[in-house]
Design an enzyme around this catalytic site. Structure first.
Site, PDB file in Angstrom:
ATOM      1  N   ASP A  44       0.961  -1.238  -0.062  1.00  0.00           N
ATOM      2  CA  ASP A  44      -0.203  -0.177   0.025  1.00  0.00           C
ATOM      3  C   ASP A  44       0.978   1.254  -0.023  1.00  0.00           C
ATOM      4  O   ASP A  44       0.793   2.447   0.712  1.00  0.00           O
ATOM      5  CB  ASP A  44      -0.995   0.176   1.359  1.00  0.00           C
ATOM      6  N   GLU A 214     -11.118  -0.972  -3.570  1.00  0.00           N
ATOM      7  CA  GLU A 214     -10.542  -0.028  -2.381  1.00  0.00           C
ATOM      8  C   GLU A 214      -9.314   0.708  -2.840  1.00  0.00           C
ATOM      9  O   GLU A 214      -9.097   0.612  -4.319  1.00  0.00           O
ATOM     10  CB  GLU A 214     -10.079  -1.092  -1.304  1.00  0.00           C
TER      11      GLU A 214
END
Length: 332
Positions: A44, A214
């Site tokens: 991420d 997401e």
């Protein structure tokens, strides 16, 4: 024979150094970072430029109970990276106890604000959500800014995780976030302690495009708003990134295509990315995580960087994921 052996050893070291993100071929015109660019399980990644350094703020990829801190990495040239350990951990965030992930960072008025998700809450009855930490230096140490989450409830069905903070051309900061296949946008107030309602009185507007799961990200190019997100399951091989383009940060966003996905010859699970644009240059980089070949554990993810290109119509070309990574590029 000795010369041949020596050449083989030196060449082997140069290749290994290159793939590990260590400069080993300074005499050559092009030095590449190698992927992954940083060692260890990290995911991420938020890539950003502060001053004359590139920075990466990733999730420490481990079981949730071990995800209780953030490390950061800085580089003057995309090749040589310095680790800044534990820039924030849950000892400084009393309401967070696990699953701190997907950091996003902005600099404002000489302060650095780190937005993060914590606790992976599954309902409005649990403690956690999206928090903010602040520091005087991009390397920290960061401390909890609010003493509580900034967003701790499900609005429009969006789990409060995977936040990105976007500065518009008029200076307005937006937070764009959401898991569980829903994405919201909200206006941050001037000191990042809360929100400014939209003209219709709402605070959180849903901007979910088709395929969204997401990991939202937004940037401006040639007056257009490029909205990007991750699709698929983060723990599997088919994680990927798609995008849309609109005339406003509120959309509407119509999905155009995938631009990042696995290459079975290089790595799988390529997703949850960010984008770095070098100021004043037509240089765009995609910073993302992927899973090395042969790895099946969900948390075995590594951070990589590859070039991102646009066609003559402004559409993003599919990003080629590589083992070599990007060329050395000091900031001016």
């Amino acid at each position: 024979m000795k010369k041949l052996l020596l050449f083989s050893l030196v060449s082997g070291f140069a290749f290994q150094a290159c793939t590990q993100g260590i400069v080993g071929q300074e005499d050559q015109a092009t030095v590449t970072a190698g992927n992954p660019v940083i060692q260890g399980w990290y995911a991420d990644p938020e890539g950003v430029i502060f001053g004359k350094k590139y920075w990466i703020y990733p999730t420490y990829s481990a079981p949730y109970e071990e995800q209780v801190f953030f490390d950061a990495f800085s580089s003057p040239d995309l090749v040589n990276w310095t680790k800044h350990s534990h820039i924030l951990d849950t000892t400084n965030v009393k309401w967070a106890n696990r699953a701190v992930w997907a950091p996003a960072i902005v600099e404002k008025d000489g302060k650095y604000y780190l937005f993060f998700g914590a606790n992976d809450i599954q309902s409005d009855n649990e403690k956690g959500g999206i928090g903010v930490a602040v520091a005087d230096n991009p390397a920290g140490p960061f401390v909890d800014y609010l003493g509580k989450p900034l967003i701790d409830k499900f609005h429009n069905g969006a789990q409060p995780i995977d936040q990105f903070v976007f500065k518009d051309k008029d200076g307005q900061y937006y937070i764009i976030y959401g898991g569980w296949r829903h994405c919201n946008i909200a206006k941050l107030n001037d000191d990042f302690t809360g929100f400014i309602p939209f003209e219709d009185g709402t605070t959180f507007k849903e901007i979910t495009p088709e395929g969204y799961v997401e990991g939202p990200f937004m940037f401006l190019k040639d007056g257009k708003y490029y909205f990007m997100w991750s699709e698929g399951g983060w723990g599997g091989p088919n994680y990927s990134v798609a995008y849309a383009i609109a005339d406003s940060p509120l959309g509407p966003f119509k999905r155009i295509d995938k631009v990042l996905q696995q290459d079975p010859e290089v790595a799988t699970g390529a997703g949850h990315h960010s984008v770095i644009h070098v100021p004043g240059e037509d240089l765009w980089y995609m910073v993302y995580h992927r899973r090395p070949l042969g790895e099946t554990a969900a948390n075995h993810r590594v951070t990589s960087i590859d070039r991102m290109y646009f066609d003559e119509n402004g559409y993003i070309k599919p990003v080629k994921i590589t083992k070599e990574g990007v060329a050395k590029h000091p900031l001016k």
